[in-house]
Design a protein around this motif. Structure first.
Motif, PDB file in Angstrom:
ATOM      1  N   THR A   1      22.656 -26.195  63.721  1.00 60.42           N
ATOM      2  CA  THR A   1      23.797 -26.791  64.420  1.00 60.42           C
ATOM      3  C   THR A   1      23.705 -26.404  65.895  1.00 60.42           C
ATOM      4  O   THR A   1      22.891 -25.559  66.272  1.00 60.42           O
TER       5      THR A   1
ATOM      6  N   ASP B   1      32.500 -27.825  63.791  1.00 54.42           N
ATOM      7  CA  ASP B   1      33.227 -27.209  62.687  1.00 54.42           C
ATOM      8  C   ASP B   1      33.795 -25.843  63.055  1.00 54.42           C
ATOM      9  O   ASP B   1      34.492 -25.224  62.257  1.00 54.42           O
TER      10      ASP B   1
ATOM     11  N   ASP C   1      22.210 -34.058  61.169  1.00 58.45           N
ATOM     12  CA  ASP C   1      23.587 -33.575  61.225  1.00 58.45           C
ATOM     13  C   ASP C   1      24.228 -33.777  59.869  1.00 58.45           C
ATOM     14  O   ASP C   1      24.293 -34.901  59.365  1.00 58.45           O
ATOM     15  N   GLY C   2      24.715 -32.692  59.294  1.00 55.50           N
ATOM     16  CA  GLY C   2      25.399 -32.791  58.015  1.00 55.50           C
ATOM     17  C   GLY C   2      25.148 -31.585  57.147  1.00 55.50           C
ATOM     18  O   GLY C   2      24.628 -30.555  57.579  1.00 55.50           O
ATOM     19  N   ASN C   3      25.506 -31.731  55.884  1.00 53.30           N
ATOM     20  CA  ASN C   3      25.378 -30.669  54.897  1.00 53.30           C
ATOM     21  C   ASN C   3      23.992 -30.758  54.252  1.00 53.30           C
ATOM     22  O   ASN C   3      23.662 -31.786  53.661  1.00 53.30           O
TER      23      ASN C   3
ATOM     24  N   GLU D   1      23.983 -37.260  57.602  1.00 48.98           N
ATOM     25  CA  GLU D   1      24.001 -37.198  56.139  1.00 48.98           C
ATOM     26  C   GLU D   1      24.501 -38.482  55.479  1.00 48.98           C
ATOM     27  O   GLU D   1      24.120 -38.791  54.347  1.00 48.98           O
TER      28      GLU D   1
ATOM     29  N   TYR E   1      33.525 -35.281  62.882  1.00 49.36           N
ATOM     30  CA  TYR E   1      32.179 -35.065  62.356  1.00 49.36           C
ATOM     31  C   TYR E   1      32.170 -35.349  60.864  1.00 49.36           C
ATOM     32  O   TYR E   1      33.218 -35.499  60.220  1.00 49.36           O
TER      33      TYR E   1
ATOM     34  N   TYR F   1      30.649 -34.116  57.093  1.00 47.85           N
ATOM     35  CA  TYR F   1      30.052 -32.983  56.388  1.00 47.85           C
ATOM     36  C   TYR F   1      30.443 -33.045  54.919  1.00 47.85           C
ATOM     37  O   TYR F   1      31.616 -33.185  54.579  1.00 47.85           O
TER      38      TYR F   1
END
Length: 654
Positions: free
Chosen positions: A315, A177, A338-340, A113, A201, A203
């Motif tokens: 995920t 997470d 990978d991310g929000n 992200e 990580y 996020y």
């Protein structure tokens, strides 16, 4: 809950596209090689679920399953549980994923992200897998050992998994997470020898250092021989008594790639149930079963192959990660994010689709619903001309979601709403290139998946809602549950209600056209005055209001209270009060569903409790409201937002 009227037809297969598809090629192959005339999907499905040995044997040959030792037959015992697939055969998942692809073909596109990205060709991927395989050997890892990872959806995680599988060791992963207790509940059961972890990580625009969690887990896993730390945040972070991922790869850079053949049902990975009511069940799936099922789903149902770019937002703690990475087996490029998905806003994934020319875009029904509510119009903002399929899972996709995709992505894009489960690591109701898409429906049952709807008497019904069952074995059904040597827990999970038949726990209606509608979990059904209804129908109405951010409906009648109430818990959108929306909600529910399905009470809460994989906790909340002690009804460590449970506990105690 019955319907025979055909809904609106949203998408029809393009004959030219179908003619070039792998499923059409398979039918032609069956005609020339097996003398079978199966002119359409319905005929192919019928054959695939009545001649199991013929279908799965033909599939293995057509799609090129790499056998080191050939099987003595396709199917030994056909009992459920206990079906014996390809006895005598030896295979290796990593070999199936990595062999036969040109070195220069692109295997992985990675995007984080914050803009961090990477590209790996099949040649480079093979080299990295060879290096980490050698590193695992140097750490004493052997066939049958367990290797676990607390790591995100990134290339390093994939390399570690493939190296593990190449040795015949068994893999398991959790998303970084997850809290320490949730990870420990999973990993301690399987006694791993090597633990791979990231230092942190990213996020939602923030970085999170998880080294304290890694330290805590090391202490909780006495079986470990080594812990490998990945410098994921790029800070050169270290941790005592750990080995550096980068150093291990560098030290073994010249290693050669090899694959250890293992029996067809040798454990490939351990996935986990949600763990809401105790320790998560460790679901063991085998190399061969996953190879066959994922080849079928990706090559035939998804029509993926070289030149395609396959993405699913997931995920490493969700089975869709395992499904996504199997795209390597059909030679396509897999896109790892990978991310929000909502950072900096809900267009993040559509921007990703444009940037990386994604052809198959997979996401969740709640994400599509969120885009709809926000009025997002992706095709107007981004070049999505490469996109041919939108996949949706995780919850039933409402008809409004179907319409939004058609209007805002494009009518030529196929909508593949699919449903399955961690239990089989696949979708067994979904779509195919040669089957139409009807509004609000999953297009077809999967090939080789004898899915049916059963009424309470255990009789198969059509155009009626019933229990989703699978009446014939499938290769990716669990080899076992971990620490369940006599199969007692596995039998109790799936086979107690209908002996010899898999009961999945969902309500389903199968139409006379062969399409299907999923109505939610059968153990959270709304039963009002003898009229049963799935919760998904209720959520479709309530969450169709822009003023409602989230909701949870509980029918206390279903837990033994003869005069129970129907309770609707609401998370209003910012600035919205219950007084503003309750009258309209009541009116719409009365009209759209029935007077019986208007809640006795609407109750405002700040958030809805969800599992670590994002599913609403309907059954645990129902148990709490029925008087079950909270610690017996649900394990808070299995929840993404444990504090969200507090208002329900308070209500039960009032």
């Amino acid at each position: 809950m019955t319907s025979t009227e055909a809904p609106e037809l949203l998408w029809q297969p393009d004959p030219a596209r179908v003619a070039d598809s792998r499923i059409a090629a398979f039918r032609e192959w069956l005609r020339t090689e097996r003398g079978l005339d199966l002119p359409d999907y319905a005929a192919l499905w019928q054959w695939s679920t009545t001649d199991l040995a013929g279908f799965w044997g033909a599939l293995a040959e057509f799609l090129g399953v790499v056998f080191h030792t050939p099987p003595t037959q396709v199917l030994g015992s056909t009992s459920m549980p206990g079906a014996e697939w390809f006895p005598g055969a030896t295979v290796n998942y990593a070999e199936q994923a990595l062999s036969g692809k040109p070195d220069d073909d692109l295997a992985i596109v990675f995007h984080r992200e914050d803009g961090e990205s990477a590209y790996l060709t099949y040649g480079k991927l093979r080299a990295k897998v060879a290096a980490f395989r050698a590193a695992l050997v140097s750490l004493g890892v052997q066939r049958g050992d367990r290797v676990v990872a607390l790591a995100p959806n990134c290339p390093q995680t994939l390399v570690a998994f493939l190296a593990t599988a190449s040795l015949g060791a068994t893999w398991s992963s959790c998303s970084p997470d997850f809290g320490p207790r949730a990870v420990s509940d999973r990993f301690t059961q399987i006694e791993p020898t090597v633990f791979i972890a990231v230092d942190g990580y990213v996020y939602g625009g923030r970085s999170f250092d998880i080294r304290p969690t890694v330290d805590e887990l090391k202490a909780a896993l006495p079986s470990l021989r080594a812990t490998v730390l990945i410098d994921y945040l790029g800070n050169n972070a270290s941790l005592p008594d750990t080995l550096s991922w980068d150093d291990l790869l560098a030290a073994n850079a010249d290693a050669s790639l090899a694959f250890d053949p293992v029996p067809f049902d040798h454990p490939l990975w351990v996935l986990y149930s949600s763990g809401t009511t105790g320790l998560p069940k460790g679901i063991v799936q085998g190399h061969g079963g996953i190879i066959l099922e994922h080849l079928k789903a990706l090559a035939l149902h998804s029509d993926l192959g070289p030149g395609e770019r396959f993405f699913w937002f997931t995920t490493t703690g969700w089975m869709m990660w395992n499904f996504l990475i199997s795209g390597l087996m059909v030679g396509c490029t897999i896109v790892l994010f990978d991310g929000n998905p909502a950072h900096p806003d809900l267009t993040a994934l559509w921007r990703l689709a444009e940037q990386h020319r994604i052809t198959y875009f997979g996401t969740s029904a709640p994400y599509i619903q969120s885009c709809l509510k926000k009025g997002i119009a992706p095709a107007r903002e981004f070049d999505l001309s490469a996109l041919r399929v939108i996949g949706s899972t995780g919850a039933p996709l409402a008809p409004e979601g179907f319409r939004w995709i058609g209007a805002e992505i494009g009518p030529s894009v196929q909508i593949c709403s699919v449903s399955g489960g961690t239990d089989l690591c696949t979708a067994f109701v979904g779509a195919a290139p040669d089957v139409p898409v009807w509004l609000g429906e999953l297009s077809c049952r999967g090939l080789g998946a004898a899915v049916a709807a059963y009424n309470e008497a255990g009789e198969e019904v059509t155009d009626e809602v019933g229990e989703l069952v699978i009446t014939q074995p499938m290769p990716s059904m669990p080899v076992s549950f971990w620490n369940d040597p006599d199969g007692t827990r596995l039998h109790a999970a799936y086979f107690e209600d209908f002996p010899g038949v898999w009961r999945h726990g969902d309500w389903i209606r199968i139409t006379h056209r062969g399409s299907a509608v999923i109505y939610g979990r059968s153990d959270s059904t709304l039963n009002r005055g003898g009229v049963r209804m799935g919760t998904s129908e209720f959520y479709r109405v309530v969450e169709g209001f822009d003023e409602v951010a989230d909701s949870l409906v509980i029918d206390t009648t279903a837990v033994g209270q003869p005069d129970g109430e129907l309770l609707c818990f609401l998370v209003p959108a910012p600035g919205v009060t219950l007084d503003e929306i309750e009258p309209r909600l009541r009116a719409e529910l009365r009209t759209s569903l029935s007077p019986r399905h208007v809640p006795n009470k609407f109750i405002v809460v700040t958030e809805i409790p969800r599992t670590l994989n994002g599913k609403k906790c309907e059954v645990p909340v129902k148990k709490i409201l029925a008087g079950v002690a909270p610690d017996r009804a649900v394990s808070r460590d299995a929840l993404a937002n444990p504090a969200a449970l507090d208002p329900f506990v308070t209500l039960a105690e009032a």
